[in-house]
Design a protein around this motif. Structure first.
Motif, PDB file in Angstrom:
ATOM      1  N   ALA A  91       0.861  -1.189   0.000  1.00 33.38           N
ATOM      2  CA  ALA A  91       0.000   0.000   0.000  1.00 33.38           C
ATOM      3  C   ALA A  91       0.893   1.233   0.000  1.00 33.38           C
ATOM      4  CB  ALA A  91      -0.870   0.009   1.256  1.00 33.38           C
ATOM      5  N   GLY A  93       0.557   5.509   0.858  1.00 31.88           N
ATOM      6  CA  GLY A  93      -0.248   6.665   1.253  1.00 31.88           C
ATOM      7  C   GLY A  93       0.271   7.871   0.494  1.00 31.88           C
ATOM      8  N   SER A  94       1.032   8.741   1.178  1.00 31.60           N
ATOM      9  CA  SER A  94       1.527   9.936   0.481  1.00 31.60           C
ATOM     10  C   SER A  94       3.037   9.867   0.220  1.00 31.60           C
ATOM     11  CB  SER A  94       1.178  11.195   1.269  1.00 31.60           C
ATOM     12  OG  SER A  94       2.058  11.332   2.353  1.00 31.60           O
ATOM     13  N   HIS A  96       5.644   9.534   2.052  1.00 31.13           N
ATOM     14  CA  HIS A  96       6.488  10.373   2.909  1.00 31.13           C
ATOM     15  C   HIS A  96       7.388   9.576   3.847  1.00 31.13           C
ATOM     16  CE1 HIS A  96       4.851  13.983   1.328  1.00 31.13           C
ATOM     17  NE2 HIS A  96       5.472  14.733   2.218  1.00 31.13           N
ATOM     18  N   SER A  97       7.551   8.276   3.599  1.00 30.77           N
ATOM     19  CA  SER A  97       8.511   7.520   4.414  1.00 30.77           C
ATOM     20  C   SER A  97       9.885   7.604   3.777  1.00 30.77           C
ATOM     21  CB  SER A  97       8.075   6.054   4.513  1.00 30.77           C
ATOM     22  OG  SER A  97       6.845   5.981   5.185  1.00 30.77           O
ATOM     23  N   SER A 159      -0.903  10.380   4.872  1.00 32.68           N
ATOM     24  CA  SER A 159      -2.264   9.854   5.025  1.00 32.68           C
ATOM     25  C   SER A 159      -2.407   9.327   6.450  1.00 32.68           C
ATOM     26  CB  SER A 159      -2.476   8.709   4.029  1.00 32.68           C
ATOM     27  OG  SER A 159      -1.625   7.618   4.359  1.00 32.68           O
ATOM     28  N   GLY A 162      -1.146   5.619   6.448  1.00 34.76           N
ATOM     29  CA  GLY A 162       0.318   5.514   6.452  1.00 34.76           C
ATOM     30  C   GLY A 162       0.888   5.937   7.799  1.00 34.76           C
ATOM     31  N   HIS A 169       4.274  10.076  15.203  1.00 35.57           N
ATOM     32  CA  HIS A 169       4.080  10.780  16.469  1.00 35.57           C
ATOM     33  C   HIS A 169       4.372  12.269  16.307  1.00 35.57           C
ATOM     34  CE1 HIS A 169       8.339  11.624  17.023  1.00 35.57           C
ATOM     35  NE2 HIS A 169       8.485  10.524  16.298  1.00 35.57           N
ATOM     36  N   ALA A 219      -5.595  -1.178   5.371  1.00 38.52           N
ATOM     37  CA  ALA A 219      -6.720  -0.590   6.112  1.00 38.52           C
ATOM     38  C   ALA A 219      -7.517   0.274   5.144  1.00 38.52           C
ATOM     39  CB  ALA A 219      -6.206   0.244   7.271  1.00 38.52           C
ATOM     40  N   ARG A 384      11.985  15.337  20.743  1.00 35.72           N
ATOM     41  CA  ARG A 384      10.578  15.357  21.173  1.00 35.72           C
ATOM     42  C   ARG A 384      10.308  14.264  22.213  1.00 35.72           C
ATOM     43  NH1 ARG A 384       7.803  15.460  15.178  1.00 35.72           N
ATOM     44  NH2 ARG A 384       9.505  14.076  14.625  1.00 35.72           N
ATOM     45  N   HIS A 433      12.520   4.625  14.110  1.00 25.45           N
ATOM     46  CA  HIS A 433      11.207   4.949  13.522  1.00 25.45           C
ATOM     47  C   HIS A 433      11.055   4.072  12.288  1.00 25.45           C
ATOM     48  CE1 HIS A 433       8.047   7.197  11.526  1.00 25.45           C
ATOM     49  NE2 HIS A 433       8.029   8.156  12.436  1.00 25.45           N
TER      50      HIS A 433
END
Ligand SMILES: Cc1cc2nc3c(=O)[nH]c(=O)nc-3n(C[C@H](O)[C@H](O)[C@H](O)COP(=O)(O)OP(=O)(O)OC[C@H]3O[C@@H](n4cnc5c(N)ncnc54)[C@H](O)[C@@H]3O)c2cc1C
Length: 479
Positions: A91, A93-94, A96-97, A159, A162, A169, A219, A384, A433
């Motif tokens: 899948a 999403g956008s 961005h990984s 997304s 994603g 986070h 999903a 963070r 991450h």
């Protein structure tokens, strides 16, 4: 508050002008960052007529040539895509990984057309949304029904599907990752079934699916526990890094959100403190998404001077930051507009989460290593806090975390710098991450998730016995 024009951007512009006269070629003490301000990576792939159209991630460091691209518009089409596609299915999403979680040369299923608000409950502040909805659309849609995500990452391009797959986070000691807002989801499994999961129904699948790196299927819908909509005020400051580190527990305890940016070769840091807005709060100054390029220009201009380049850099930065230490940029407004920032300058990122108590020692060691080894990096490091959760493969499983991110500009090879810094994270039991660059394999990762690694893989193998969802990267990190 008066309108203050004297912002960090002015400081950076002035420093760049100051150093413009010394951008001569010469020996470099801190090599790799010359005086240019480019940050766009060369495209790693070309469109070749007759070959499948390439997919490339935002950072430009990962790509593939999927032979089939599908764009389902409803639950049944997602399930059908999984049931019928031969080979590996991933899948997207956008995109961005930074890590190769998406690439496949077989079937890529985009969630672009699975977007929007499905239903909401005004009393409980719960909402069901399509999994492909981008966070910037989601913020607006939820605001329209009086709801808001309790916390959001520092940009809103991904997304929601994603984001949950990678346990994305933001910051704030009382806030868990975005996966912790999930109450349930509709999952199309690798065999093409539609499965509802929540704490009450298919609970083990639910525990695995809230941070699955897209390995359990796709999903289609996600049910979220939101907050009533709210207004925020973000105050940006410049402070001595050591003073803030000494006061860190108070900063996190006394503010809804707090984060720091550490500047390599510099004793000063940028702080971001965000709380619910108070009547009368006003915007002051403005965010400059290009400011980091100017930092690079200053760094490139002086770092060539043998022996003292980094010293001059620190003095230039300090001189202006001290002058401006009382000047803050302030952003105020609806939460979904204040949480995210524009991220225009292209970069690559490695992030690890260490136990919260180890955070200060870990960041200190990284900053000292950058200086001692003269690593060619001037991109600020982000620091963070995230609250512990019980999600099996969440970076925050069982422990409050300090998430520390290291970046390099998109047109510079990041590998040498990341290779020097990554072992420091290992010393502090850091968990990488899932969506960012790291080099760990399944054996090393299993040791970082002693409680639920096996539980996760039992669920994964039951749903995907043939490994349909596993691309090369997932095989590397899971098998
Ligand atoms: C500029 C920038 C800033 C960032 N800031 C932050 C930040 O503040 N905090 C943070 O934690 N991360 C941050 N990231 C990382 C990024 O948010 C994550 O990698 C996120 O997962 C990307 O979401 P996406 O929609 O682009 O997913 P993609 O990168 O397209 O996919 C990520 C994973 O999710 C899977 N997936 C996608 N959709 C579904 C679905 N519907 N069902 C099942 N699996 C799915 C994919 O197969 C893949 O494994 C940042 C990245 C960039 C480029």
């Amino acid at each position: 508050m008066s309108n203050q024009k004297n912002t960090r951007r002015d400081f950076l512009r002035k420093s760049a002008t100051l150093t413009a006269g010394v951008t001569a070629a010469g020996l470099t003490t801190v090599t790799g960052l010359s005086g240019c301000t480019a940050s766009e990576p060369q495209s790693p792939v070309e469109f070749i007529p007759g070959k499948p159209v390439p997919w490339i991630n935002w950072a430009g460091n990962e790509f593939c040539y999927p032979s089939q691209r599908l764009a389902p518009t409803n639950d049944e089409e997602v399930a059908q895509a999984l049931a019928q596609a031969p080979g590996v299915v991933r899948a997207v999403g956008s995109s961005h990984s930074f890590s190769p979680v998406v690439p496949t040369d077989d079937t890529l299923v985009t969630t672009d057309l699975l977007s929007g608000l499905i239903s909401h409950d005004a009393d409980t502040h719960q909402a069901e949304v399509w999994a492909g909805t981008r966070l910037h659309d989601l913020g607006l849609l939820l605001d329209g029904v009086g709801q808001a995500l309790p916390n959001m990452p520092d940009m809103d391009y991904p997304s929601i599907g994603g984001s949950i797959a990678n346990s994305v986070h933001a910051t704030g000691s009382s806030f868990g990752s975005m996966s912790t807002y999930v109450l349930g989801m509709t999952l199309a499994t690798p065999s093409g079934e539609l499965l509802e999961c929540s704490a009450q129904s298919n609970a083990d699948v639910f525990q695995a699916a809230r941070a699955s790196i897209g390995s359990l299927g796709i999903a289609s819908r996600i049910k979220l526990q939101n907050s009533p909509s709210f207004q925020l005020t973000e105050v940006n400051g410049v402070e001595k890094a050591e003073d803030v580190l000494d006061d860190l527990d108070q900063r996190f305890a006394n503010n809804r959100h707090f984060e720091m940016y550490f500047l390599p070769y510099c004793d000063w840091s940028l702080t971001v403190t965000t709380n619910e807005a108070k009547p009368g709060d006003e915007n002051v100054g403005e965010d400059d998404p290009h400011a980091v390029n100017i930092l690079r220009q200053v760094f490139g201009a002086v770092s060539w001077i043998p022996g003292i380049g980094d010293d001059i850099y620190q003095r230039l930065i300090e001189m202006e930051l001290k002058k401006n230490a009382t000047v803050n940029t302030i952003r105020t407004g609806p939460s979904h507009k204040v949480f995210p920032h524009d991220r225009i300058v292209r970069f690559r990122e490695m992030e690890y989460t260490v136990p919260v108590e180890a955070g200060p020692a870990c960041i200190r060691e990284i900053m000292q290593t950058i200086r001692r080894k003269k690593l060619p990096v001037c991109f600020p490091l982000e620091y963070r806090h995230v609250k512990a959760d019980d999600i099996w493969l969440s970076m925050f499983e069982g422990r409050d975390g300090a998430a520390i991110s290291v970046h390099q500009f998109g047109d510079i090879d990041y590998k040498a710098v990341f290779a020097e810094i990554e072992p420091i994270f290992w010393k502090y039991e850091g968990r990488p991450h899932w969506g960012k660059i790291h080099t760990l394999d399944a054996q090393r990762l299993a040791a970082l998730y002693p409680r639920h690694w096996q539980d996760f893989h039992e669920v994964r193998r039951a749903l995907d016995p043939t490994g349909k969802m596993l691309n090369d990267h997932l095989k590397h990190i899971f098998l």
